[in-house]
Scaffold this motif. Structure first.
Motif, PDB file in Angstrom:
ATOM      1  N   LEU A 156      32.978  29.251  32.750  1.00 33.27           N
ATOM      2  CA  LEU A 156      33.050  28.875  34.182  1.00 33.27           C
ATOM      3  C   LEU A 156      33.575  27.638  34.155  1.00 33.27           C
ATOM      4  O   LEU A 156      34.512  27.131  34.928  1.00 33.27           O
ATOM      5  N   LYS A 157      33.177  26.747  33.508  1.00 31.83           N
ATOM      6  CA  LYS A 157      33.402  25.264  33.416  1.00 31.83           C
ATOM      7  C   LYS A 157      34.575  24.985  33.230  1.00 31.83           C
ATOM      8  O   LYS A 157      35.421  24.013  33.974  1.00 31.83           O
ATOM      9  N   VAL A 158      35.415  25.735  32.315  1.00 36.17           N
ATOM     10  CA  VAL A 158      36.705  25.636  32.026  1.00 36.17           C
ATOM     11  C   VAL A 158      37.679  26.103  33.150  1.00 36.17           C
ATOM     12  O   VAL A 158      38.435  25.351  33.704  1.00 36.17           O
ATOM     13  N   VAL A 159      37.282  27.033  33.829  1.00 45.63           N
ATOM     14  CA  VAL A 159      38.100  27.621  34.939  1.00 45.63           C
ATOM     15  C   VAL A 159      38.010  26.735  36.016  1.00 45.63           C
ATOM     16  O   VAL A 159      38.995  26.228  36.773  1.00 45.63           O
ATOM     17  N   VAL A 160      36.784  26.135  36.538  1.00 44.37           N
ATOM     18  CA  VAL A 160      36.460  25.476  37.344  1.00 44.37           C
ATOM     19  C   VAL A 160      37.149  23.856  37.239  1.00 44.37           C
ATOM     20  O   VAL A 160      37.658  23.469  38.161  1.00 44.37           O
ATOM     21  N   ALA A 161      36.990  23.382  36.268  1.00 47.91           N
ATOM     22  CA  ALA A 161      37.504  22.178  36.045  1.00 47.91           C
ATOM     23  C   ALA A 161      39.277  22.129  36.073  1.00 47.91           C
ATOM     24  O   ALA A 161      39.682  21.128  36.658  1.00 47.91           O
ATOM     25  N   THR A 162      39.538  23.274  35.399  1.00 49.04           N
ATOM     26  CA  THR A 162      41.174  23.336  35.809  1.00 49.04           C
ATOM     27  C   THR A 162      41.647  23.374  37.167  1.00 49.04           C
ATOM     28  O   THR A 162      42.360  22.611  37.627  1.00 49.04           O
ATOM     29  N   LYS A 163      40.921  24.174  37.993  1.00 46.15           N
ATOM     30  CA  LYS A 163      41.149  24.330  39.567  1.00 46.15           C
ATOM     31  C   LYS A 163      41.059  22.938  40.094  1.00 46.15           C
ATOM     32  O   LYS A 163      41.824  22.339  40.900  1.00 46.15           O
ATOM     33  N   LEU A 164      39.911  22.384  39.699  1.00 47.26           N
ATOM     34  CA  LEU A 164      39.482  21.119  40.563  1.00 47.26           C
ATOM     35  C   LEU A 164      40.234  19.830  39.982  1.00 47.26           C
ATOM     36  O   LEU A 164      40.779  18.961  40.904  1.00 47.26           O
ATOM     37  N   ARG A 165      40.908  20.147  38.740  1.00 50.25           N
ATOM     38  CA  ARG A 165      41.864  18.862  38.247  1.00 50.25           C
ATOM     39  C   ARG A 165      43.259  19.004  39.052  1.00 50.25           C
ATOM     40  O   ARG A 165      43.859  17.986  39.297  1.00 50.25           O
ATOM     41  N   ARG A 166      43.375  20.131  39.467  1.00 50.08           N
ATOM     42  CA  ARG A 166      44.722  20.390  40.320  1.00 50.08           C
ATOM     43  C   ARG A 166      44.646  20.316  41.658  1.00 50.08           C
ATOM     44  O   ARG A 166      45.318  20.401  42.532  1.00 50.08           O
ATOM     45  N   ASN A 167      43.201  19.732  42.126  1.00 53.13           N
ATOM     46  CA  ASN A 167      42.997  19.432  43.435  1.00 53.13           C
ATOM     47  C   ASN A 167      43.106  20.509  44.286  1.00 53.13           C
ATOM     48  O   ASN A 167      43.362  20.633  45.522  1.00 53.13           O
ATOM     49  N   GLU A 168      42.525  21.764  43.452  1.00 53.75           N
ATOM     50  CA  GLU A 168      42.299  23.141  44.607  1.00 53.75           C
ATOM     51  C   GLU A 168      41.013  23.338  44.958  1.00 53.75           C
ATOM     52  O   GLU A 168      40.077  23.216  44.163  1.00 53.75           O
ATOM     53  N   SER A 169      40.793  23.978  46.252  1.00 49.84           N
ATOM     54  CA  SER A 169      39.778  24.295  46.755  1.00 49.84           C
ATOM     55  C   SER A 169      39.529  25.964  46.465  1.00 49.84           C
ATOM     56  O   SER A 169      40.615  26.432  46.571  1.00 49.84           O
ATOM     57  N   PHE A 170      38.328  26.318  46.337  1.00 48.96           N
ATOM     58  CA  PHE A 170      38.429  27.694  46.049  1.00 48.96           C
ATOM     59  C   PHE A 170      36.813  28.225  46.259  1.00 48.96           C
ATOM     60  O   PHE A 170      35.976  27.324  46.264  1.00 48.96           O
ATOM     61  N   THR A 171      36.541  29.508  46.139  1.00 46.33           N
ATOM     62  CA  THR A 171      35.282  29.913  46.273  1.00 46.33           C
ATOM     63  C   THR A 171      34.762  30.404  44.998  1.00 46.33           C
ATOM     64  O   THR A 171      35.588  30.753  43.783  1.00 46.33           O
ATOM     65  N   LEU A 172      33.481  30.296  44.737  1.00 42.64           N
ATOM     66  CA  LEU A 172      32.868  30.787  43.389  1.00 42.64           C
ATOM     67  C   LEU A 172      31.692  31.912  43.791  1.00 42.64           C
ATOM     68  O   LEU A 172      30.965  31.566  44.732  1.00 42.64           O
ATOM     69  N   SER A 173      31.738  33.030  43.466  1.00 39.63           N
ATOM     70  CA  SER A 173      30.781  34.164  43.823  1.00 39.63           C
ATOM     71  C   SER A 173      30.214  34.789  42.662  1.00 39.63           C
ATOM     72  O   SER A 173      30.763  34.810  41.489  1.00 39.63           O
ATOM     73  N   TRP A 174      28.852  35.167  42.608  1.00 40.99           N
ATOM     74  CA  TRP A 174      28.156  35.658  41.679  1.00 40.99           C
ATOM     75  C   TRP A 174      27.055  36.863  42.235  1.00 40.99           C
ATOM     76  O   TRP A 174      26.725  36.530  43.326  1.00 40.99           O
ATOM     77  N   ARG A 175      26.781  37.586  41.629  1.00 38.20           N
ATOM     78  CA  ARG A 175      25.466  38.580  41.910  1.00 38.20           C
ATOM     79  C   ARG A 175      24.200  37.750  41.471  1.00 38.20           C
ATOM     80  O   ARG A 175      24.269  37.244  40.524  1.00 38.20           O
ATOM     81  N   HIS A 176      23.263  38.134  42.410  1.00 42.75           N
ATOM     82  CA  HIS A 176      21.805  37.448  42.259  1.00 42.75           C
ATOM     83  C   HIS A 176      21.312  38.293  40.834  1.00 42.75           C
ATOM     84  O   HIS A 176      21.639  39.551  40.625  1.00 42.75           O
ATOM     85  N   PRO A 177      20.751  37.492  39.810  1.00 41.27           N
ATOM     86  CA  PRO A 177      20.047  38.007  38.588  1.00 41.27           C
ATOM     87  C   PRO A 177      18.892  39.231  39.208  1.00 41.27           C
ATOM     88  O   PRO A 177      18.649  39.039  40.372  1.00 41.27           O
ATOM     89  N   ALA A 178      18.611  39.850  38.233  1.00 44.57           N
ATOM     90  CA  ALA A 178      17.776  41.152  38.487  1.00 44.57           C
ATOM     91  C   ALA A 178      16.447  40.743  38.922  1.00 44.57           C
ATOM     92  O   ALA A 178      15.773  41.244  39.760  1.00 44.57           O
ATOM     93  N   ASP A 179      16.015  39.328  38.499  1.00 37.33           N
ATOM     94  CA  ASP A 179      14.476  38.841  38.830  1.00 37.33           C
ATOM     95  C   ASP A 179      14.627  38.079  40.295  1.00 37.33           C
ATOM     96  O   ASP A 179      13.658  37.564  40.659  1.00 37.33           O
ATOM     97  N   ASP A 180      15.749  38.030  40.973  1.00 41.79           N
ATOM     98  CA  ASP A 180      15.688  37.625  42.330  1.00 41.79           C
ATOM     99  C   ASP A 180      16.038  38.418  43.299  1.00 41.79           C
ATOM    100  O   ASP A 180      16.112  39.712  42.926  1.00 41.79           O
ATOM    101  N   ALA A 181      16.127  38.278  44.677  1.00 42.44           N
ATOM    102  CA  ALA A 181      16.394  39.068  45.834  1.00 42.44           C
ATOM    103  C   ALA A 181      17.626  39.779  45.358  1.00 42.44           C
ATOM    104  O   ALA A 181      18.729  38.736  44.995  1.00 42.44           O
ATOM    105  N   PRO A 182      17.877  40.906  45.714  1.00 41.60           N
ATOM    106  CA  PRO A 182      19.230  41.539  45.682  1.00 41.60           C
ATOM    107  C   PRO A 182      20.217  40.819  46.596  1.00 41.60           C
ATOM    108  O   PRO A 182      19.998  40.098  47.516  1.00 41.60           O
ATOM    109  N   GLY A 183      21.593  40.682  46.081  1.00 41.91           N
ATOM    110  CA  GLY A 183      22.578  40.158  46.891  1.00 41.91           C
ATOM    111  C   GLY A 183      23.499  39.503  46.049  1.00 41.91           C
ATOM    112  O   GLY A 183      23.431  39.630  44.863  1.00 41.91           O
ATOM    113  N   ARG A 184      24.454  38.490  46.624  1.00 39.27           N
ATOM    114  CA  ARG A 184      25.186  37.963  45.985  1.00 39.27           C
ATOM    115  C   ARG A 184      25.479  36.665  46.740  1.00 39.27           C
ATOM    116  O   ARG A 184      25.188  36.409  47.965  1.00 39.27           O
ATOM    117  N   THR A 185      25.997  35.627  46.085  1.00 36.06           N
ATOM    118  CA  THR A 185      26.159  34.125  46.698  1.00 36.06           C
ATOM    119  C   THR A 185      27.428  33.677  46.591  1.00 36.06           C
ATOM    120  O   THR A 185      28.189  34.051  45.647  1.00 36.06           O
TER     121      THR A 185
END
Length: 102
Positions: free
Chosen positions: A23-52
C-alpha cells in the motif's frame, strides 16, 4: 502488524506489514504526483462489521510504521492491482494478495 497514521488522528489503522508495504508504494506514488484519492478497506473480523474510506491528500500528514525492521519482498502484481484500483472513481481498495495469480 503495521500501523498507518493519517492526519492528526492518534488512533492507528492496523494493517498487516506485507499489505502495508505494498500500500505504501501505491500511496507514495499517487501523493508524489500530487494526486488526491480515497483509500478503502473492510474492517477486520475482530472489529465491528463494515468498511472505512479515507480521503488522502498530499498536504495531510501520513505515517507508516512497520512491526518488522526488514521490508518484505514486494509483489509487482499486487502493486499493479492496487494501483489499478487507485485509478478508478472508487480509489484505492486495500486488496488481499492473490497468490494464485503470481
Amino acid at each position: 502488524m503495521g500501523q498507518l497514521f493519517y492526519g492528526n488522528n492518534p488512533e492507528p489503522i492496523i494493517i498487516e506489514d506485507r499489505a502495508l508495504a505494498h500500500l505504501k508504494v501505491v500511496v507514495a506514488t499517487k501523493l508524489r504526483r500530487n494526486e488526491s484519492f480515497t483509500l478503502s478497506w473492510r474492517h477486520p473480523a475482530d472489529d465491528a462489521p463494515g468498511r472505512t474510506t479515507l480521503w488522502l491528500h498530499p498536504s495531510i500528514p501520513l505515517r507508516f510504521i512497520f512491526e518488522h525492521p526488514e521490508p518484505p519482498e514486494l509483489s509487482a502484481q499486487w502493486i499493479t492491482r492496487m494501483a489499478q484500483s487507485a485509478s478508478t472513481s472508487g480509489g484505492i481498495t486495500l486488496l488481499e494478495e492473490d497468490l494464485d495469480g503470481e
